[in-house]
Design an enzyme around this catalytic site. Structure first.
Site, PDB file in Angstrom:
ATOM      1  N   CYS A  74       0.827  -1.200   0.000  1.00 52.96           N
ATOM      2  CA  CYS A  74       0.000   0.000   0.000  1.00 52.96           C
ATOM      3  C   CYS A  74       0.870   1.263   0.000  1.00 52.96           C
ATOM      4  O   CYS A  74       2.085   1.199   0.074  1.00 52.96           O
ATOM      5  CB  CYS A  74      -0.910  -0.002   1.227  1.00 52.96           C
ATOM      6  SG  CYS A  74       0.022   0.066   2.769  1.00 52.96           S
ATOM      7  N   ALA A  77       3.238   1.636   2.877  1.00 50.89           N
ATOM      8  CA  ALA A  77       4.456   0.842   2.677  1.00 50.89           C
ATOM      9  C   ALA A  77       5.426   1.593   1.767  1.00 50.89           C
ATOM     10  O   ALA A  77       6.641   1.545   1.958  1.00 50.89           O
ATOM     11  CB  ALA A  77       4.128  -0.528   2.103  1.00 50.89           C
ATOM     12  N   ARG A 108      13.124  -3.916   6.126  1.00 48.94           N
ATOM     13  CA  ARG A 108      13.688  -3.597   4.810  1.00 48.94           C
ATOM     14  C   ARG A 108      15.205  -3.571   4.784  1.00 48.94           C
ATOM     15  O   ARG A 108      15.813  -3.343   3.765  1.00 48.94           O
ATOM     16  CB  ARG A 108      13.080  -2.321   4.238  1.00 48.94           C
ATOM     17  CG  ARG A 108      12.336  -2.629   2.942  1.00 48.94           C
ATOM     18  CD  ARG A 108      11.658  -1.442   2.365  1.00 48.94           C
ATOM     19  NE  ARG A 108      12.488  -0.680   1.467  1.00 48.94           N
ATOM     20  CZ  ARG A 108      12.750  -0.989   0.198  1.00 48.94           C
ATOM     21  NH1 ARG A 108      12.231  -2.069  -0.327  1.00 48.94           N
ATOM     22  NH2 ARG A 108      13.501  -0.221  -0.542  1.00 48.94           N
ATOM     23  N   HIS A 207       5.160   6.368  -2.723  1.00 51.76           N
ATOM     24  CA  HIS A 207       6.449   6.961  -3.093  1.00 51.76           C
ATOM     25  C   HIS A 207       6.244   8.413  -3.526  1.00 51.76           C
ATOM     26  O   HIS A 207       6.948   9.314  -3.092  1.00 51.76           O
ATOM     27  CB  HIS A 207       7.088   6.216  -4.274  1.00 51.76           C
ATOM     28  CG  HIS A 207       7.273   4.740  -4.066  1.00 51.76           C
ATOM     29  ND1 HIS A 207       7.089   3.826  -5.081  1.00 51.76           N
ATOM     30  CD2 HIS A 207       7.621   4.024  -2.975  1.00 51.76           C
ATOM     31  CE1 HIS A 207       7.333   2.608  -4.614  1.00 51.76           C
ATOM     32  NE2 HIS A 207       7.654   2.699  -3.351  1.00 51.76           N
TER      33      HIS A 207
END
Lengths: 496, 511
Positions: A74, A77, A108, A207
């Site tokens: 999503c 994220a 990550r 992003h």
């Protein structure tokens, strides 16, 4: 056991597999899914002239179909997990219920140097842990309190980002007002990010939103540092998240050719590195998908050019070093040649050792927004062949670029579903699959070697020459481990 | 050049090579990080009593909590039923997270689907997502049951699962008689243990509603949310078989999260059969092995006239005594000699090692029932569970813990911390040191910061492999827990006495 049915020998297989998986869907979903699946074709003359090997024509960046087991995440994220989370000297609040921050906590592998909990905060989970009353009465008051508490308990934090989870946008909280107010009170950078998970169709919008938040809440802020002395060789590395140290094994090369990396976004980054970015001469962008937005903005606003590069595998590293050096003077260009030559013996040794063990092996990839194409040549350098690739959250410009990496006849799958991927892998029987944690175990159960290509399967770095050695070793150890030969019990083998 | 093909260095050694150390030093010049003295000063302060007081005065901020959200528990419990697919209604990223989280712990596939609601669904509701989604899931993944739960997005906008599923059935997404139990599992209420309870109750309600129970003497057992379920459930079944009990484990994930590698990917494996779940309404009793995973479910079972009872994660001697005693009490079956023998062997092992365990101090965190069971076992070994913390623990849990501490002289000075997080634990460990920390993988940061050796016995365990394949329940499981603790104690002692000519006078061969 996966060597018997090579796909390269049967050019019709990918098409047949696509037809086969589409059969399984209800009509409405079949119509939607078929636009996302294809086999790469011969590029047209213009594309060919531009260096394309094939054309990858699929629809992308469209809503996932409900109930099909999409592998996507999503917007949260994309923002917290990818762009903002690695910025080490800021506290990133997962604003909303506890889960999002919990599941993404330390997953990550954005390496950093720092004293965690004191001056760095990457591998910590800060959350407002929303309760029912916060949903009913709103969370702005709580957020104010949280910022005060962070200010008291983590005095060396340079700033705070507020990573919105789904409820924030639904209950009408005004996190921007809270940020402005608290910025005034604390004197620190506070960044509200509207990355609620329901926004957009994947990580990708997260992003973009995260990039915009940098533009609006980090750049051009009053009181930001301005004494920085520049040089003609100042560059920013954009879109390297330092997974397993990727940014470090890249930076060492850029420094070696004589450039000065004044900011790395956002692996091992500090707020200062982000604030200073507009002073650089050039932006070098690795993950185009997640950070092209801010590069375009810096180009427009500060006249900073940007260039894409690729530090996976020796052929792309050399091409990238030359491409970057070409934008500077002859000294840098000579340095680039020197660096390429310096590492050539290492490359030769790696290829001498591993290529014979890996040559001709087939690989299927399914990763995020960059790697499904960026790692192709690293495999190619080892003599391995990509027979299928696809992206979780690419846009059409990514697929356009993919044509420069994969050969004709490659199976292309966008936002693949669990069902499709399983059938594709089963049908193609590649020698290796590179994808994520959710895909790892189903694939391995089928007896097919697997490497996680988001986290480097807890290995890395894979960038740069030093990283390529690790990459080659890892692909070898995945494929050539004896365990794959143990799957069938001996009495079953005889029966078959 | 640090890298060579003869000795390929990956991240851990690579970045300690001189070239990289120099590079990182150069990078530091661009970072504007605070000066070392200031960092040291603040680092020391974070370990002080002054900091501890400020830390415990926190009202709103949560740092490193030891809990997850409801739907994780819902997905977990649903996966313990025969060919059941979890369908989580709401945003899709959540489902990617649950699947990843479970896979990272079990090193196994974890399948679940999302209704992939986006902005338009936030405005108009997610009915279409439910209708299309159920049809797709049914067609693609051939489940026998689809268990629907919710993310917080669907809860905030107030989607009505009951009505949506009915509509989906009218629209023939799935056959009218297909099993689609559901539960609302808002992430902003409770934690993953709450979601376990809600989803389990939802499944039972789906099968039991309107039924009249005819008690048949069998026993329902609910294991609760448990990272060690693979080993524990199998041990539990072995014990129940030894006792000759007619039982149904309500949600048995042991096969689902332990499928073999033989060339075939099994999306579904094992689990409680649908038929057995239906028949479980006729059980004479339901026994929960984790009280905080089952309050609503047990009430529901009781409403059918079943006797109910709950335990706190049956670990150690007393915990297992209670388990066997409860099974005996609820079924009338005596505890067989074979199990008594196992009990004796566990006690024997504890007696053999008691000198190394007596007086050791511990910090324990995790889910409330685990912390209770673990602390109880520690007390049995003569250890002192000084700091017991459960982020999802309530005031009632704190009171139960206090009662436990009061029951043993080794409980003096021990304290339970409900609703606190691992940043609070850091302050506790820094100001009041203990010998050992028991928790999960997140505890490694506490181990780093406070040098307290960590023992991983709680979900999730990401950085050690396969622990969950071995039981910690029962007398056999007790042995394994005992050995795990002892190994840590001996390993630490060896590390502490390993310097030749300096500390190795105590590097004893026999301990």
């Amino acid at each position: 056991m996966s060597l018997d049915e090579g796909t390269i020998n049967d050019p019709t297989l990918p098409e047949r597999l696509i037809a086969e998986v589409l059969e399984a869907y209800p009509d409405k979903s079949r119509k939607r899914r078929q636009k996302h699946l294809s086999v790469s074709t011969t590029p047209d003359a213009e594309e060919k002239a531009d260096g394309a090997l094939s054309e990858c024509d699929v629809k992308s960046n469209i809503k996932s179909i409900p109930g099909v087991m999409t592998i996507r995440g999503c917007a949260y994220a994309g923002s917290k997990g990818v762009v903002w989370g690695p910025v080490k000297d800021m506290v990133h609040i997962s604003h909303g219920p506890v889960g999002c921050g919990q599941y993404s906590w330390s997953q990550r592998r954005n390496y950093y140097i720092g004293n965690t909990g004191v001056d760095s905060f990457v591998t910590m989970q800060f959350t407002s842990d929303f309760q029912e009353r916060d949903i009913v009465f709103g969370g702005d008051k709580k957020l104010e309190k949280i910022i005060d508490e962070i200010d008291e308990l983590f005095p060396l934090a340079k700033g705070i980002s507020i990573q919105s989870e789904c409820p924030i946008g639904l209950i009408g909280d005004d996190i921007e007002a809270v940020s402005r107010k608290k910025k005034k009170e604390t004197g620190k950078t506070i960044v509200p990010v509207r990355c609620e998970g329901f926004r957009g169709v994947s990580q990708s919008l997260g992003h973009h939103i995260a990039n915009d938040a940098i533009r609006d809440w980090v750049f051009n802020q009053e009181g930001a540092e301005d004494k920085f002395e520049t040089t003609p060789y100042d560059v920013n590395v954009i879109g390297d998240y330092n997974i397993g140290g990727d940014a470090w094994s890249s930076r060492i090369l850029l420094e070696e050719i004589g450039l000065r990396v004044v900011g790395n976004w956002s692996g091992d980054a500090t707020l200062a590195e982000m604030e200073r970015a507009p002073k650089a001469k050039l932006n070098l962008i690795h993950c185009y998908r997640s950070m092209n937005y801010i590069c375009r903005y810096m180009e427009e606003k500060y006249n900073i050019p940007w260039v894409e590069y690729n530090f996976f595998g020796p052929s792309q590293i050399a091409a990238s070093l030359r491409k970057i050096a070409a934008l500077f003077d002859e000294t840098i260009q000579a340095n680039a040649e020197r660096v390429i030559a310096k590492y050539q013996p290492l490359v030769d040794a790696i290829l001498a050792k591993y290529k014979p063990r890996l040559e001709g092996k087939t690989v299927m990839l399914y990763v995020g927004g960059l790697r499904p194409r960026h790692v192709v040549n690293a495999y190619d350098d080892l003599g391995m062949v990509i027979t299928g690739t696809g992206y979780e959250f690419a846009h059409s410009d990514d697929y356009q670029r993919t044509g420069h990496y994969v050969r004709e006849g490659t199976l292309i799958y966008d936002d693949v579903t669990g069902y499709e991927l399983e059938r594709f892998i089963e049908g193609m029987r590649p020698d290796l699959v590179g994808s994520g944690i959710k895909e790892k175990y189903p694939v391995q159960k089928m007896g097919i070697p697997f490497r996680q290509m988001h986290s480097w399967d807890y290995s890395g770095p894979y960038h740069g020459y030093d990283g390529f050695a690790i990459f080659a070793r890892d692909m070898d150890l995945a494929i050539n481990n004896p365990v794959w030969g143990l799957f069938k019990a001996p009495w079953k083998k005889e029966a078959a | 050049m640090p890298q060579s093909v003869d000795k390929i260095l990956d991240h851990a050694p690579l970045f300690r090579e001189p070239e990289y150390k120099e590079m990182l030093a150069r990078k530091a010049e661009f970072e504007n990080m605070p000066p070392v003295e200031q960092v040291t000063q603040i680092a020391d302060w974070t370990k002080s009593w002054d900091y501890r007081e400020k830390n415990f005065a926190r009202e709103s901020l949560s740092v490193n909590p030891a809990k997850a959200c409801q739907p994780l528990g819902a997905v977990f419990v649903a996966s313990g039923f025969e060919r059941t697919m979890s369908f989580v209604h709401g945003s899709q990223g959540c489902v990617a997270y649950y699947r990843s989280h479970l896979s990272r712990h079990f090193k196994e596939p974890s399948s679940a689907v999302s209704s992939s609601m986006t902005e338009d669904a936030a405005v108009f509701g997610g009915l279409n997502n439910m209708v299309d989604g159920l049809a797709n899931t049914y067609k693609l993944y051939s489940p026998k049951m689809i268990a629907v739960s919710t993310t917080c997005m669907a809860e905030v906008i107030g989607d009505d699962l009951n009505a949506f599923i009915a509509t989906a059935k009218e629209k023939e997404s799935v056959p009218a008689d297909f099993d689609v139990p559901f539960a609302h599992t808002p992430a902003f209420v409770g934690s993953h243990v709450t979601g376990y309870d809600n989803m389990l109750k939802g499944i039972l309600e789906h099968f039991w509603k309107g039924k009249t129970a005819t008690p048949n003497g069998s026993l329902n057992i609910i294991p609760g949310f448990d990272g060690f379920a693979v080993g524990n459930n199998r041990e539990l079944k072995r014990v129940l078989d030894l006792m000759g009990v007619d039982y149904t484990i309500l949600s048995d994930v042991s096969d689902q999260f332990d499928t073999p590698s033989d060339g075939e990917f099994r999306m579904y494996d094992g689990g409680t059969p649908i038929e057995a779940t239906k028949n479980a309404v006729n059980a004479s009793a339901t026994l929960s092995l984790q009280e905080y995973c089952t309050p609503k479910t047990l009430d529901y079972a009781a409403s059918f006239g079943q006797k109910t009872k709950s335990l706190h994660y049956p670990i150690g001697v007393g915990g297992t005594d209670d388990l066997l005693g409860s099974i005996s009490e609820l079924t009338g079956k005596p505890v067989p000699e074979a199990l008594e023998l196992e009990r004796g062997r566990l006690v024997d092992a504890m007696a053999d090692s008691q000198a190394w365990l007596h007086g050791k101090t511990y910090a324990i965190y995790g889910d409330p029932d685990f912390v209770y069971g673990m602390a109880r076992f520690v007390l049995e070994t003569g250890g002192e569970p000084k700091h017991c913390l459960a982020t999802n623990g309530s005031k009632a849990w704190e009171a139960q813990m206090q009662e436990l501490f009061d029951s043993s002289p080794f409980g003096a000075g021990c304290k339970a911390w409900g609703g606190r997080d691992l940043w609070h634990m850091r302050s506790l460990l820094a100001t009041e040191e203990v010998d050992l920390l028991i928790g999960n993988s997140y505890g490694k940061y506490l181990e780093r910061d406070t040098k307290t050796p960590l023992i991983r016995l709680m979900f999730p365990i990401f950085d050690r492999h396969h622990h969950h394949r071995f039981p910690v329940w029962g007398y056999q499981g007790g042995l394994r827990v005992l050995v795990t603790i002892l190994d840590k104690i001996f390993d630490c002692l060896d590390q502490d006495t390993i310097e030749p000519g300096v500390t190795d006078y105590s590097f004893d061969l026999t301990r």
